[in-house]
Design a protein around this motif. Structure first.
Motif, short mmCIF file in Angstrom:
data_model
loop_
_atom_site.label_atom_id
_atom_site.label_comp_id
_atom_site.label_asym_id
_atom_site.label_seq_id
_atom_site.Cartn_x
_atom_site.Cartn_y
_atom_site.Cartn_z
N MET A 128 21.68 10.32 35.57
CA MET A 128 22.07 10.86 34.59
C MET A 128 23.61 11.30 34.51
SD MET A 128 21.27 14.87 33.23
CE MET A 128 19.40 14.61 33.03
N GLU A 129 24.27 11.62 35.65
CA GLU A 129 25.50 12.04 35.37
C GLU A 129 26.40 10.94 35.45
OE1 GLU A 129 26.07 15.06 38.76
OE2 GLU A 129 24.54 15.91 38.04
N ALA A 130 26.13 9.80 36.25
CA ALA A 130 26.85 8.57 36.17
C ALA A 130 27.19 7.92 34.95
CB ALA A 130 26.40 7.57 37.04
N GLU A 131 26.07 8.33 33.90
CA GLU A 131 26.16 7.88 32.58
C GLU A 131 26.88 8.44 31.50
OE1 GLU A 131 21.98 7.61 31.40
OE2 GLU A 131 21.36 6.54 33.14
N LEU A 132 27.32 9.66 32.13
CA LEU A 132 28.02 10.58 31.20
C LEU A 132 29.52 10.08 30.96
CD1 LEU A 132 27.43 14.22 32.05
CD2 LEU A 132 26.61 12.79 30.21
N PRO A 133 30.03 9.90 29.85
CA PRO A 133 31.51 9.73 29.67
C PRO A 133 32.53 10.61 30.43
CG PRO A 133 30.75 10.57 27.78
CD PRO A 133 29.53 10.31 28.49
N VAL A 134 33.62 10.36 30.60
CA VAL A 134 34.50 11.15 31.12
C VAL A 134 35.76 11.60 29.99
CG1 VAL A 134 36.16 11.83 32.95
CG2 VAL A 134 34.18 10.81 33.46
N LEU A 135 35.83 12.68 29.71
CA LEU A 135 36.98 13.21 28.97
C LEU A 135 38.41 13.33 29.81
CD1 LEU A 135 35.18 15.61 26.63
CD2 LEU A 135 35.55 13.14 26.18
N THR A 136 39.31 12.81 29.18
CA THR A 136 40.63 12.59 30.06
C THR A 136 41.83 13.17 29.60
OG1 THR A 136 41.07 10.48 28.97
CG2 THR A 136 39.71 10.50 31.29
N SER A 137 41.67 13.99 28.54
CA SER A 137 42.76 14.77 27.86
C SER A 137 42.26 15.90 26.93
CB SER A 137 43.54 13.66 26.89
OG SER A 137 43.00 13.47 25.61
N LEU A 138 43.33 16.91 26.85
CA LEU A 138 42.97 18.03 26.08
C LEU A 138 42.72 17.55 24.55
CD1 LEU A 138 45.12 20.73 27.23
CD2 LEU A 138 42.77 20.66 27.39
N ASP A 139 43.37 16.63 24.16
CA ASP A 139 43.26 16.08 22.72
C ASP A 139 42.01 15.43 22.48
OD1 ASP A 139 45.79 17.02 21.76
OD2 ASP A 139 46.67 15.17 22.24
N GLU A 140 41.25 14.81 23.62
CA GLU A 140 40.26 14.24 23.48
C GLU A 140 39.04 15.04 23.52
OE1 GLU A 140 37.84 10.40 25.76
OE2 GLU A 140 39.14 11.61 26.89
N LEU A 141 39.11 16.15 24.22
CA LEU A 141 38.15 17.13 24.33
C LEU A 141 38.30 18.04 23.05
CD1 LEU A 141 36.11 19.20 25.54
CD2 LEU A 141 38.11 20.38 26.73
N ALA A 142 39.27 18.17 22.53
CA ALA A 142 39.39 18.79 21.15
C ALA A 142 38.72 18.41 20.08
CB ALA A 142 40.87 19.34 20.67
N LYS A 143 39.04 16.84 20.19
CA LYS A 143 38.21 15.98 18.98
C LYS A 143 36.70 16.19 19.03
CE LYS A 143 42.15 12.77 18.38
NZ LYS A 143 42.58 11.48 18.80
N VAL A 144 36.03 16.23 20.25
CA VAL A 144 34.83 16.35 20.44
C VAL A 144 34.25 17.73 19.97
CG1 VAL A 144 32.86 16.75 22.32
CG2 VAL A 144 34.73 14.92 22.58
N VAL A 145 34.98 18.80 20.07
CA VAL A 145 34.61 20.24 19.91
C VAL A 145 34.92 20.05 18.24
CG1 VAL A 145 35.58 22.48 19.56
CG2 VAL A 145 35.49 21.33 21.64
N GLU A 146 35.92 19.41 17.51
CA GLU A 146 36.00 19.29 16.09
C GLU A 146 34.85 18.76 15.40
OE1 GLU A 146 40.02 18.95 13.47
OE2 GLU A 146 39.54 17.06 14.86
N ARG A 147 34.79 17.50 15.82
CA ARG A 147 33.54 16.87 15.36
C ARG A 147 32.26 17.21 15.61
NH1 ARG A 147 35.89 12.32 18.25
NH2 ARG A 147 34.18 12.34 19.58
N HIS A 148 32.07 18.28 16.75
CA HIS A 148 30.62 18.46 17.15
C HIS A 148 29.76 19.59 16.00
CE1 HIS A 148 27.39 18.12 20.02
NE2 HIS A 148 27.26 19.47 19.68
#
Length: 148
Positions: free
Chosen positions: A1-21
């Motif tokens: 399960m964990e190996a399949e998870l994407p990795v977020l590599t920047s604060l901006d990328e994480l912020a976009k996930v939060v914004e879209r979620h």
């Protein structure tokens, strides 16, 4: 399960996930979803089993207003970075979608993990610390050492 998870590599990328979620999004510091699956947190003082996993909600509060979203997520990451030092190097941050099922003894949210979403890369943690340091003067003192 964990190996399949994407990795977020920047604060901006994480912020976009939060914004879209649209659902409830949580940040958890642990060894990961495979370790946490089917488990719950425990109160460290009493050992009492809690009804969910201790996690930080990432939903932006209204009082944050129009401040930058990357600063919001940096602060959420910054607040619990000490858990890696306390619980070992295998502990790292990851995101999940879930539902709050209660509050812990420190009034922290306890959530059920419905869907693991992503790991947070080390470079995001470094950027979060830099961001908090840059805003420190505006926020006032941030004593996270626990000493008084």
């Amino acid at each position: 399960m964990e190996a399949e998870l994407p990795v977020l590599t920047s604060l901006d990328e994480l912020a976009k996930v939060v914004e879209r979620h649209r659902g409830e999004l949580y940040l958890r510091w642990s060894r990961g979803p495979a370790t946490d699956q089917g488990s719950v947190s425990r109160d460290e003082l009493t050992g009492v089993e809690l009804p969910g996993l201790s996690a930080s909600p990432l939903a932006v509060e209204d009082w944050w207003a129009d401040r930058p979203l990357p600063v919001w997520v940096a602060r959420r990451l910054y607040d619990y970075r000490h858990l890696r030092e306390q619980r070992g190097p295998q502990v790292r941050p990851w995101l999940f979608e879930g539902v709050e099922v209660g509050r812990g003894p420190d009034n922290e949210p306890l959530a059920r993990c419905d869907r693991p979403l992503a790991w947070i890369a080390e470079e995001v943690l470094i950027a979060a610390e830099r961001t908090v340091a840059d805003f420190h003067a505006d926020w006032g003192p941030l004593d996270r050492g626990g000493g008084r």
